[in-house]
Design a protein around this motif. Structure first.
Motif, mmCIF file in Angstrom:
data_model
loop_
_atom_site.group_PDB
_atom_site.id
_atom_site.type_symbol
_atom_site.label_atom_id
_atom_site.label_comp_id
_atom_site.label_asym_id
_atom_site.label_seq_id
_atom_site.Cartn_x
_atom_site.Cartn_y
_atom_site.Cartn_z
ATOM 1 N N GLU A 93 89.409 -33.370 64.244
ATOM 2 C CA GLU A 93 90.074 -34.618 63.835
ATOM 3 C C GLU A 93 90.202 -35.603 65.006
ATOM 4 N N PHE A 96 87.613 -38.252 64.509
ATOM 5 C CA PHE A 96 87.624 -39.171 63.363
ATOM 6 C C PHE A 96 87.477 -40.599 63.863
ATOM 7 N N ILE A 101 89.436 -41.858 54.489
ATOM 8 C CA ILE A 101 88.863 -40.520 54.354
ATOM 9 C C ILE A 101 87.495 -40.618 53.664
ATOM 10 N N GLU A 104 84.935 -41.575 56.211
ATOM 11 C CA GLU A 104 84.717 -40.480 57.162
ATOM 12 C C GLU A 104 83.719 -39.471 56.578
ATOM 13 N N PRO A 142 92.712 -41.329 57.634
ATOM 14 C CA PRO A 142 92.693 -39.904 58.013
ATOM 15 C C PRO A 142 93.958 -39.458 58.758
ATOM 16 N N PHE A 143 94.576 -40.366 59.492
ATOM 17 C CA PHE A 143 95.749 -39.940 60.267
ATOM 18 C C PHE A 143 97.008 -39.791 59.420
ATOM 19 N N LEU A 145 97.194 -37.682 57.107
ATOM 20 C CA LEU A 145 97.139 -36.321 56.563
ATOM 21 C C LEU A 145 97.882 -35.331 57.459
ATOM 22 N N GLN A 149 95.251 -30.565 56.380
ATOM 23 C CA GLN A 149 94.395 -31.439 55.554
ATOM 24 C C GLN A 149 93.333 -32.129 56.409
ATOM 25 N N LYS A 150 93.719 -32.525 57.632
ATOM 26 C CA LYS A 150 92.737 -33.167 58.531
ATOM 27 C C LYS A 150 91.582 -32.222 58.812
ATOM 28 N N ARG A 151 91.902 -30.958 59.049
ATOM 29 C CA ARG A 151 90.858 -29.987 59.359
ATOM 30 C C ARG A 151 89.931 -29.825 58.156
ATOM 31 N N VAL A 153 89.338 -32.094 55.873
ATOM 32 C CA VAL A 153 88.515 -33.308 55.778
ATOM 33 C C VAL A 153 87.353 -33.221 56.768
ATOM 34 N N ALA A 154 87.631 -32.683 57.960
ATOM 35 C CA ALA A 154 86.553 -32.536 58.959
ATOM 36 C C ALA A 154 85.470 -31.598 58.423
#
Ligand SMILES: Nc1ncnc2c1ncn2[C@@H]1O[C@H](COP(=O)(O)OP(=O)(O)O)[C@@H](O)[C@H]1O
Ligand SMILES: [Mg+2]
Length: 286
Positions: A93, A96, A101, A104, A142-143, A145, A149-151, A153-154
């Motif tokens: 993240e 990002f 999202i 991304e 993205p921030f 999350l 959740q960020k992980r 999304v990655a």
């Protein structure tokens, strides 16, 4: 071989007084659809090895193979390779760079030159695969999350390329136990349902060892042990000497044996331990 290396050696800052050899003649070969763990103390070369597998680093000597072919240094070829072999960095993240999202995750499929209608489908699919709801999340920053959740999304941003191999560098760093479990359940599912080949470097053996077909142990840039978990985790002293631990279940089986009960110790999953204890009690295993 599907993916592997032959005598892969890599020296950082080669030719300077700071030259440091991070990988030393590492050779391995993996089949399609396998899940492999790379373990080893900090500084043992895990990240350096991983970055060679999708061509981000170029070997000082030796070779990296994908689908039986040596990876060359042609730019177009490397680009194609990175689309087949998705890499999720440690703390991805931090990398990002999009406002939403959606953007991304859309980055990779847009780069493939897909029409926006197809990109939209890829983004939705990738979010669904990681268990996130596209409608709720895709237009958020993205921030906004949580860490877990960020992980996810990655991971989705790599899955949106439909890679054949997914490589994750210490994917559980900073994740709480429930997010760790969710992430590994997802990898198990992608592997079983889609035949995805997965390579994971991790310190959290307990969450993931049950999924692994093979385990590589690195120390000082050398591959010191390699084999199925049932082989790697039989030799407690060797792993202790390397500064590593066993899966908790295996530790318990060793302790039980030391107390005088004749249990096998090459057991590393809860199901395996249950079966072994039932066997001792003279009951059929479950
Ligand atoms: N960018 C770099 N420049 C110089 N040395 C590095 C660099 N990255 C890693 N190293 C060195 O290479 C070795 C292996 O590092 P790394 O692959 O990051 O190990 P691990 O991921 O197992 O912690 C270490 O000795 C480390 O100090
Ligand atoms: Mg590392």
């Amino acid at each position: 071989m599907f993916i592997g290396t032959e005598k892969l050696t890599y020296t950082y800052m080669s030719g300077t007084p700071f030259a440091a050899t991070a990988l030393n003649e590492v050779s391995f070969s993996l089949g399609k659809g396998e899940i492999t763990l790379i373990i080893g103390p900090s500084g043992s070369g895990k990240s350096t090895l991983i970055q060679h597998l999708n061509g981000l680093l170029k070997p000082s000597s030796g070779r990296v193979y994908f689908k039986g072919q040596a990876i060359g240094s042609d730019k177009g070829e490397l680009l194609r390779l990175r689309r087949r072999i998705g890499l999720v960095f440690q703390i991805p993240e931090e990398h990002f760079f999009s406002e939403t999202i959606y953007d991304e995750i859309a980055f990779a499929p847009r780069n493939l030159g897909l029409a926006e209608s197809e990109v939209r489908i890829r983004v939705k699919d990738a979010l669904e695969k990681v268990g996130l709801r596209a409608e709720q999340l895709q237009y958020r920053h993205p921030f906004q999350l949580s860490a877990g959740q960020k992980r996810l999304v990655a991971v989705a941003s790599v899955l949106s390329m439909n890679p054949e191999v997914l490589i994750l560098d210490e994917p559980t760093a900073g994740l709480d136990p429930s997010h760790r479990r969710n992430l590994f359940a997802l990898l198990d599912n992608l592997n079983r349902s889609g035949g995805l080949t997965v390579i994971i470097s991790t310190h959290h053996l307990d969450d993931v060892v049950a999924l692994a077909h093979s385990v590589f142990v690195l120390q000082g840039g050398r591959m010191v042990l390699a084999g199925p978990p049932s082989e790697i985790f039989t030799t407690r002293e060797k792993l202790y000497d390397l500064g590593l631990s066993l899966p908790s279940v295996t530790e318990i089986m060793h302790s039980v044996k030391e107390k005088g009960l004749p249990v096998k110790t090459n057991i590393y999953t809860l199901a395996g331990a249950r079966q072994e204890i039932n066997r001792l009690k003279g009951r059929p295993g479950r």
